[in-house]
Design a protein around this motif. Structure first.
Motif, PDB file in Angstrom:
ATOM      1  N   GLU A  12       0.779  -1.232  -0.085  1.00 65.18           N
ATOM      2  CA  GLU A  12      -0.083  -0.035   0.069  1.00 65.18           C
ATOM      3  C   GLU A  12       0.958   1.353   0.082  1.00 65.18           C
ATOM      4  N   GLN A  63     -13.474  -2.471   4.801  1.00 62.15           N
ATOM      5  CA  GLN A  63     -14.067  -1.992   3.783  1.00 62.15           C
ATOM      6  C   GLN A  63     -14.128  -2.737   2.463  1.00 62.15           C
ATOM      7  N   ILE A  64     -13.387  -4.003   2.208  1.00 62.02           N
ATOM      8  CA  ILE A  64     -13.169  -4.840   1.264  1.00 62.02           C
ATOM      9  C   ILE A  64     -13.858  -6.230   1.621  1.00 62.02           C
ATOM     10  N   ALA A  78      -4.836   0.845   0.234  1.00 62.27           N
ATOM     11  CA  ALA A  78      -5.653   0.558   1.823  1.00 62.27           C
ATOM     12  C   ALA A  78      -4.679  -0.363   2.606  1.00 62.27           C
ATOM     13  N   GLY A  79      -4.637  -0.126   4.053  1.00 63.49           N
ATOM     14  CA  GLY A  79      -3.914  -0.662   4.922  1.00 63.49           C
ATOM     15  C   GLY A  79      -4.677  -1.980   5.258  1.00 63.49           C
ATOM     16  N   ARG A  80      -4.057  -2.876   6.142  1.00 63.56           N
ATOM     17  CA  ARG A  80      -4.618  -4.003   6.466  1.00 63.56           C
ATOM     18  C   ARG A  80      -6.209  -3.946   7.160  1.00 63.56           C
ATOM     19  N   ARG A  94      -8.111  -1.325   6.878  1.00 61.86           N
ATOM     20  CA  ARG A  94      -9.060  -0.826   5.556  1.00 61.86           C
ATOM     21  C   ARG A  94      -9.547  -2.080   4.786  1.00 61.86           C
ATOM     22  N   HIS A  98     -18.804  -5.534  -4.311  1.00 60.19           N
ATOM     23  CA  HIS A  98     -19.794  -4.814  -3.676  1.00 60.19           C
ATOM     24  C   HIS A  98     -19.971  -3.429  -3.649  1.00 60.19           C
TER      25      HIS A  98
END
Ligand code: ATP
Ligand code: MG
Lengths: 335, 288
Positions: free
Chosen positions: A75, B201-202, B193-195, B197, A91
């Motif tokens: 990231e 969110q995923i 995205a960090g872990r 998140r 989603h």
């Protein structure tokens, strides 16, 4: 973020106890389009994943511009990857997929939406923002995946066989589109493919890989006409290899050529490799006829404009310019 | 061969199917629907056989506080269960330290094999004023002995229910998370995205159906377990199951017990409705 060059220095990768990449060194100039080409299982995806941060290097370094990114988590690298399976988030809507990377970067909502709208416009998907990604066709998904990668203005774009799931017509179409887009944005791009035609048509530079090693780095024309060794040549469509004879126009241990360059002649022309043989098989292939000849112990495939009855004796000639001479170690000989 | 073949009656065509599901239907009817209907009816029937709401009113008058207590404890337990199971399942899916993931995978399931009554007993000796937990805290100097208090109230219930149900929900959730397409997670990390998140969110949005199933099944379990409230808390207010048992064993008052049972049905019915609505809308989406 601007365009940046990528540099791999002596990169080795081990996965599950086996060495997948051996000491890969590669320079990708800023703004160039580079294709990784090679047979299945040679480590193309692994190389791409190591650049994105999903395969930790056992040794070596990865540099983006002036800084090393080898130790950063995925990231923090800022690379944008388009996965072979697209990996859209099921989603979220199409617009949601495009805006999420911006949300992660703290871009305010109004700007996020404006940029997603502009991106959809550029991808030819205006009005698709509210759709669920599950309801898109393969080609549309591919564009959304590409848009999601491009929307963050990444310093480098990584594409893992982005066109392989599509049918031939869309593929040819998107090939041109992708290339034009890359040139317009001037973004440093590395694309994985195992389709040589795709690589030749799109790349500035092709990196030919085999069994976890880089075999050759060259421009498409150079790679096509002067493959580094016999094996690379075979992978690039050199389907004829004959033992050289003293009276052949070029010297070498073996001579390679493509069947499209081998033609049937009534009179043997000058400045060519000449072989005589018996026609064994003649098949129509659209543009002409594809022949299989038995020439002594060797089998040669060649093209002809007119059908030839099997069993007849013919003379096949290959222009000197189309010949590749290989040495005893199977390496290409300089000409 | 002069007989005219009559078109097969629709019932004839259905017969094999009916025969096949008959045992299941019969079992549901005899073991579930009949007792359910009986207890619902008896909640509204007085001694002379007339209709009455007296039992219901008595139940609310005497046990209204317990009812609210039950709802709050249940919601609290479910909240705690969700937070912990999401954390554990998330770590199992996204964790970066292989040995820690393996260890956690081994450890988290153990409470699954411990009966509720034992869990209640253990909680009692662990959470009491002079129990194991306070003992450890005082011995290690983390707590002033004067401040030691018993957790054998609503907190003890929430902790015990969570301890017992977390492994179950985690098991479901970790399974669902493992089948989430990994490349969607990698794509999110690649995009920055960090872990945490990624998890929230995923991954979580893709398995929320499974989480809901786990929570609803836990809700039903919590509403039907008698041993834990009996072991963990003494006195009022307490869980409805304990009150129902009390009503039946001490007073032989099935009518009020049935009225109390009705409230349990209502709570589970709400959960069942939410669940059905969600699975149906998911099904429709799948069809589209
Ligand atoms: N996680 C892993 N653990 C062990 N070996 C792996 C792992 N991932 C890939 N490999 C091995 O590494 C080699 C290279 O795999 P990679 O996916 O990079 O090939 P590829 O060139 O992308 O092939 P394809 O064209 O089929 O996609 C293969 O032999 C594969 O079996
Ligand atoms: Mg691959």
């Amino acid at each position: 973020m601007g365009v940046e060059a990528l540099e791999l220095q002596g990169l080795s990768i081990r996965l599950g106890g086996t060495q997948i990449l051996h000491d890969v060194t590669l320079n990708v100039p800023a703004g160039s389009f580079t294709c990784l080409l090679g047979p299945s299982g040679c480590g193309k995806t692994t190389l791409l994943r190591s650049i994105a941060g999903f395969a930790p290097p056992a040794s070596g370094d990865i540099r983006l511009g002036a800084r090393s990114i080898a130790a950063l988590p995925p990231e923090k690298r800022g690379t944008a990857m388009v996965f072979q399976s697209y990996a859209l988030w099921p989603h979220m809507t199409v617009a949601g997929n495009l805006t999420y990377p911006l949300k992660l970067r703290g871009v305010p909502r109004a700007e996020r939406e404006a940029r997603a709208e502009a991106m959809l416009e550029m991808l030819g998907l205006s009005g698709y923002g509210a759709r669920k990604v599950a309801n898109l066709s393969g080609g549309q998904r591919q564009r959304v995946a590409l848009g999601r990668a491009l929307i963050i203005d990444p310093p480098i774009l990584l594409l893992d066989e982005p066109l392989s799931n599509l049918d031939a017509a869309i593929r040819r179409n998107l090939r041109g589109e992708l290339r034009r887009l890359q040139q317009r944005l001037g973004i440093t791009t590395i694309m994985v493919t195992h389709d040589q035609e795709e690589a030749l048509a799109m790349a500035d530079t092709i990196v030919l890989m085999r069994a976890g090693e880089v075999v050759q780095v060259a421009a498409p024309q150079d790679l096509y006409t002067r493959p580094a060794d016999l094996d690379a040549g075979r992978f690039l469509g050199v389907d004829n290899v004959v033992v050289a004879r003293p009276d052949d126009p070029v010297a070498g241990e073996t001579l390679g050529f493509r069947s499209s360059d081998a033609r049937i002649h009534a009179q043997p022309p000058q400045n060519s490799l000449i072989r005589h043989g018996t026609v064994q098989d003649c098949a129509y292939t659209g543009g002409g006829y594809h022949l299989q000849l038995a020439s002594g112990a060797e089998v040669i495939s060649a093209m002809s404009d007119v059908p030839v009855t099997p069993g007849s004796q013919v003379c096949v000639a290959v222009p000197t310019a189309s010949l590749m001479a290989f040495g005893a170690d199977q390496k290409l000989l300089p000409n | 061969m002069s007989t005219v073949h009559a078109p097969p009656s629709p019932l004839r065509g259905m017969l094999p199917g009916l025969l096949l599901i008959a045992p299941a239907l019969l079992a549901i009817a005899l073991l579930y629907v009949v007792p359910l209907a009986r207890s619902v009816i008896f909640a509204f029937v007085d001694a002379e056989g007339g209709l009455t709401t007296a039992h219901l009113r008595t139940a609310i008058e005497l046990y209204g506080r317990d009812l609210i207590f039950t709802v709050l404890v249940t919601l609290g337990s479910l909240a705690l269960i969700s937070v912990i199971s999401i954390a554990i399942a998330g770590y199992l899916t996204l964790g970066a330290t292989p040995w820690a993931v393996t260890a956690l995978r081994w450890l988290y399931r153990w409470p699954l094999f411990i009966p509720f009554i034992v869990a209640g007993q253990t909680a009692r000796s662990f959470l009491a004023r002079n129990g194991l937990m306070n003992g450890l805290l005082i011995d290690s100097g983390l707590m002033d002995p004067a401040l030691a208090q018993s957790l054998l109230d609503w907190r003890g219930l929430v902790l015990t229910f969570a301890w017992k149900q977390v492994p179950f929900v985690t098991l479901l959730l970790a399974g669902a998370m493992a089948s989430v397409d990994r490349s969607t997670i990698e794509a999110a990390r690649n995009m920055g995205a960090g872990r945490l998140r990624c998890l929230l969110q995923i991954v979580l949005p893709q398995v929320r159906g499974t989480l809901l199933v786990g929570l609803i099944l836990s809700l039903v379990t919590i509403l039907s377990v008698l041993s834990v409230p009996l072991m963990v808390i003494a006195g009022n207010p307490t869980m409805m199951t304990a009150m129902m048992a009390h009503r039946v064993t001490y007073y032989g008052d099935y009518a009020v017990a049935n009225a109390l049972g009705l409230f349990s049905y209502l709570i589970t019915a709400v959960a069942a409705y939410v669940y059905l609505r969600m699975t149906l809308s998911q099904h429709k989406e799948g069809v589209r």
